[in-house]
Design an enzyme around this catalytic site. Structure first.
Site, PDB file in Angstrom:
ATOM      1  N   GLU A 292      -3.602   1.637  10.129  1.00 57.69           N
ATOM      2  CA  GLU A 292      -2.734   1.236   9.262  1.00 57.69           C
ATOM      3  C   GLU A 292      -2.605   1.820   7.718  1.00 57.69           C
ATOM      4  O   GLU A 292      -3.952   1.648   7.147  1.00 57.69           O
ATOM      5  CB  GLU A 292      -2.576  -0.484   9.018  1.00 57.69           C
ATOM      6  CG  GLU A 292      -1.725  -1.193   8.089  1.00 57.69           C
ATOM      7  CD  GLU A 292      -0.182  -0.856   8.416  1.00 57.69           C
ATOM      8  OE1 GLU A 292       0.497  -0.497   7.577  1.00 57.69           O
ATOM      9  OE2 GLU A 292       0.156  -1.146   9.686  1.00 57.69           O
ATOM     10  N   SER A 338       5.691   1.301  10.264  1.00 57.96           N
ATOM     11  CA  SER A 338       4.843   1.245  11.229  1.00 57.96           C
ATOM     12  C   SER A 338       5.587   1.375  12.649  1.00 57.96           C
ATOM     13  O   SER A 338       5.189   2.011  13.603  1.00 57.96           O
ATOM     14  CB  SER A 338       4.281  -0.318  11.487  1.00 57.96           C
ATOM     15  OG  SER A 338       3.317  -0.452  10.305  1.00 57.96           O
ATOM     16  N   HIS A 459      -3.428  -3.540   4.792  1.00 58.67           N
ATOM     17  CA  HIS A 459      -1.981  -3.786   4.771  1.00 58.67           C
ATOM     18  C   HIS A 459      -1.778  -4.987   3.829  1.00 58.67           C
ATOM     19  O   HIS A 459      -2.679  -5.759   3.484  1.00 58.67           O
ATOM     20  CB  HIS A 459      -1.277  -4.399   6.209  1.00 58.67           C
ATOM     21  CG  HIS A 459      -0.010  -4.334   6.408  1.00 58.67           C
ATOM     22  ND1 HIS A 459       0.788  -5.444   5.796  1.00 58.67           N
ATOM     23  CD2 HIS A 459       0.943  -3.838   7.311  1.00 58.67           C
ATOM     24  CE1 HIS A 459       2.064  -5.305   6.022  1.00 58.67           C
ATOM     25  NE2 HIS A 459       2.034  -4.162   6.910  1.00 58.67           N
ATOM     26  N   ASP A 513      -0.041   5.236  10.578  1.00 56.32           N
ATOM     27  CA  ASP A 513       1.062   4.846  11.082  1.00 56.32           C
ATOM     28  C   ASP A 513       2.117   5.583  10.055  1.00 56.32           C
ATOM     29  O   ASP A 513       3.298   5.897  10.100  1.00 56.32           O
ATOM     30  CB  ASP A 513       1.500   3.503  11.081  1.00 56.32           C
ATOM     31  CG  ASP A 513       1.164   2.622  10.042  1.00 56.32           C
ATOM     32  OD1 ASP A 513       0.300   2.973   9.029  1.00 56.32           O
ATOM     33  OD2 ASP A 513       1.474   1.641   9.755  1.00 56.32           O
ATOM     34  N   HIS A 514       1.752   5.349   8.702  1.00 59.77           N
ATOM     35  CA  HIS A 514       2.336   5.899   7.654  1.00 59.77           C
ATOM     36  C   HIS A 514       1.517   5.724   6.294  1.00 59.77           C
ATOM     37  O   HIS A 514       0.353   5.432   6.353  1.00 59.77           O
ATOM     38  CB  HIS A 514       3.627   5.070   7.219  1.00 59.77           C
ATOM     39  CG  HIS A 514       3.395   3.722   7.222  1.00 59.77           C
ATOM     40  ND1 HIS A 514       2.811   2.848   5.719  1.00 59.77           N
ATOM     41  CD2 HIS A 514       3.651   2.597   7.964  1.00 59.77           C
ATOM     42  CE1 HIS A 514       2.736   1.994   6.064  1.00 59.77           C
ATOM     43  NE2 HIS A 514       3.032   1.429   7.364  1.00 59.77           N
TER      44      HIS A 514
END
Length: 662
Positions: A292, A338, A459, A513-514
């Site tokens: 993440e 995500s 996150h 994911d990013h």
């Protein structure tokens, strides 16, 4: 006597709320009957006698979530009309209007559901708003509809009976205007109605979204995959009003005419990969860590020139791993969410215009790395420490071929670990224990296996376990302490994995994911904000040689690269390339940002708005300060290549061509 009258007024004030509840329950029954009709009409397509009572109950139970969403959306006006906290609406004429709105709206919904039971065999999916474009130029629709109405007269009869029952069984409140002549009575009524409307609003939001728990995005048609065993069964779980509503304004894929046809575009770019020569099968285990928000910026080993060469980063464990891995001088994510990362990493499908899983194309026929390898003898499993269904990952993982899914609930039921005491209170299980659970589960999998894990701890709201708060203190950005924590968790995972018998026969891939928060200008540019790691670690150092490769890599390269590493010899579709075998000068990256396609190749970043090139920048210009439009020899070539990629993508999305033709 006054108490009795007061009580009577309270009872009358509850009448609109009771009527709404009873009438909405009637709508649920109507949807259930329509679904049974859908099943009977398409019995053979949906599995026929192979459908067990247990599985049917699972499908119908899953359907309640989508029915609730459709019912809330379509009946919101009716509910507000009924619960409006004004006493003078309580007269016969107003409630006749409410009744008319209720019956008309739900009759239209019923008609679409019954009509789709007839149309389903032609599409094998619920009708979305693309149908209006599909038949936009047809002139014989009335004749076709008339023919089908005649052929399916029994559905017309069912429709008429159900509409009649809606009208007859509709409950009208018994309250009247004259019951609220006193000011005190009006006050009681207004208060009760206001509370009822507030409760209905909360329940309506939950119903429309598919839940209010953390990590749940508004459900889309792709969420139906989590309840089915075969993709075709999604038609039974969904309903047509929901499919139409959730795709309004989502017709984002329009096939351009850059090239006269697909064959012409294929001469420039062809996503279908076919093995042209015999390959040696090397069925190593494949383990993919999707971390993440793990932007390239945070990794010291990938930023040795940052801050005058003094940048340490926040990932000492990953830095140590990189010293034994294959990495790339430029590497990127293909999206910003995500839900973009999952198709990119696991299916080699980038995000163009809108997140793929939120579009009607997500119901196309396609597979991913787990599906290909499952059919090739691999056992497959996906791990995500959040609640089952969070982010739609359960549905998507099943769609692309993962045989098993393990989430927060599965972790909590494993007595070897800390259960819900390890829940972070926001998204899921802390990364450190969940990565150990991941390792333990792989110990019990049949080899060769392919697994993927999506972490949760780095996150927003950027918190870490209490016991680490004095160890991983605040950095320059709130996310930095979370990156340090997750890096530690990854380090401990590899400490455990090295002790396992399967370790040296495994290829590990680490990506994000990013990207997320940034405090360096070069990572805040149009292309910089997509900079993400692609790390390929082969513990045996025989199949994949370690070192920095002067090439471009991206998430969508992971699937084709893995398939080549293991000697996969069947056709497949990928928008990325095998980044290890492709000449460095031919590697590339794709992204989409606020209406602009970005294409990285030949040492440049080309920006294209769908019609024309709007910029081209040298990758050496890390701040993207110098637009070289019209001054770069490869600009025209890059534009032609990008147009071919876009046309291939759009054509295959719109025409359900995400699998290689036989």
């Amino acid at each position: 006597m006054r108490k009795e009258k007061s009580k009577s007024v309270v009872d009358l004030s509850f009448q609109p709320m009771i009527a709404v509840v009873m009438n909405i329950l009637l709508v649920y029954i109507i949807y259930f009957i329509a679904r049974v009709a859908f099943l009977l009409e398409n019995y053979s397509l949906l599995g026929g006698h192979s459908l067990t009572i247990r599985h049917l109950s699972e499908l119908f139970s899953g359907a309640l979530m989508f029915d609730s969403s459709a019912i809330v959306y379509t009946n919101s006006l009716y509910i507000v009309m009924m619960l409006l906290p004004v006493w003078f609406k309580e007269f016969d004429g107003y409630h006749k209007l409410c009744r008319l709105v209720f019956v008309i709206v739900n009759s239209v919904c019923l008609a679409t559901n019954l009509a789709d039971s007839v149309y389903f065999p032609y599409t094998l999916r619920r009708t979305t708003t693309t149908v209006f474009h599909e038949f936009g130029n047809e002139t014989n629709l009335l004749r076709i509809v008339g023919t089908e109405l005649f052929r399916h007269w029994y559905l017309v009869l069912l429709f008429a009976v159900l509409v009649w029952l809606m009208w007859k069984l509709y409950r009208t409140p018994r309250s009247k205007v004259y019951n609220f002549l006193r000011a005190s009575h009006r006050l009681i009524y207004t208060g009760i109605q206001f509370l009822a409307l507030a409760v209905a609003t909360l329940l309506g939001v939950a119903g429309a979204r598919g839940g209010l728990q953390s990590g749940v995005r508004p459900i889309t048609i792709s969420n139906a995959n989590q309840f089915v065993e075969r993709p075709v069964e999604c038609g039974l779980v969904l309903n047509t009003p929901f499919a139409l509503i959730r795709t309004i304004g989502k017709n984002v894929y329009v096939v351009p005419s850059y090239y006269p046809d697909l064959q012409s575009a294929s001469k420039v770019f062809n996503p279908v990969v076919r093995s042209l020569k015999p390959t040696v099968k090397n069925k190593k285990n494949i383990v993919i860590l999707i971390v993440e928000s793990f932007g390239r910026e945070y990794i010291g080993a990938l930023n040795k020139d940052l801050e005058g060469g003094h940048y340490k980063g926040y990932t000492p464990n990953v830095d140590s791993l990189i010293a034994r891995s294959c990495v790339f001088s430029h590497s990127f994510a293909n999206g910003h969410k995500s839900i973009d990362g999952m198709p990119s990493v696991l299916c080699s499908i980038p995000m163009f215009v809108e997140p793929f899983v939120l579009t009607p194309a997500s119901m196309n026929t396609y597979t991913g790395l787990p599906g290909l390898l499952k059919d090739w003898g691999y056992s497959t499993a996906f791990f995500h420490g959040a609640n089952r269904g969070s982010m739609g990952f359960l549905a998507f993982s099943k769609k692309i071929g993962f045989q098993n899914y393990y989430g927060r609930q599965d972790y909590a039921s494993d007595k070897r670990f800390g259960g819900d005491d390890d829940f972070d209170g926001n998204w899921g299980i802390w990364d450190e224990p969940f990565l150990q659970f991941f390792c333990a589960k792989m110990n019990r999998m049949r080899q060769p296996f392919m697994t993927a894990l999506f972490t949760v701890s780095s996150h927003h709201p950027f918190v870490i376990p209490d016991k680490y708060k004095n160890i991983y203190t605040e950095g320059e950005l709130p996310i930095h302490k979370c990156i340090r924590y997750t890096d530690m968790a990854i380090g401990k995972f590899f400490q455990s994995a090295r002790k396992q018998s399967w370790f040296r026969n495994t290829i590990f891939i680490i990506t994000s994911d990013h990207t997320n928060q940034s405090n360096h200008a070069e990572y805040k540019t149009g292309i910089g904000e997509f900079s993400a790691p692609v790390i390929i670690y082969d513990p045996s150092a025989t199949t994949v040689k370690p070192g920095m490769r002067d090439a471009v890599a991206q998430q969508i390269d992971i699937m084709p690269t893995v398939l080549d590493i293991i000697g996969y010899d069947k056709p497949y579709l990928a928008f990325g390339c095998d980044v290890l075998k492709t000449p460095a000068s031919q590697t590339y990256a794709l992204s989409y940002l606020n209406g602009i396609y970005q294409y990285v190749k030949y040492g440049y970043t080309l920006q294209f708005d769908g019609q024309k090139v709007v910029g081209i920048y040298s990758l050496a210009d890390r701040l993207m300060q110098h637009n070289l439009y019209g001054h770069v020899a490869v600009q025209s070539k890059m534009e032609c290549e990008l147009k071919a990629i876009i046309q291939q993508y759009m054509y295959r999305m719109v025409n359900d061509k995400l699998m290689p033709e036989s």
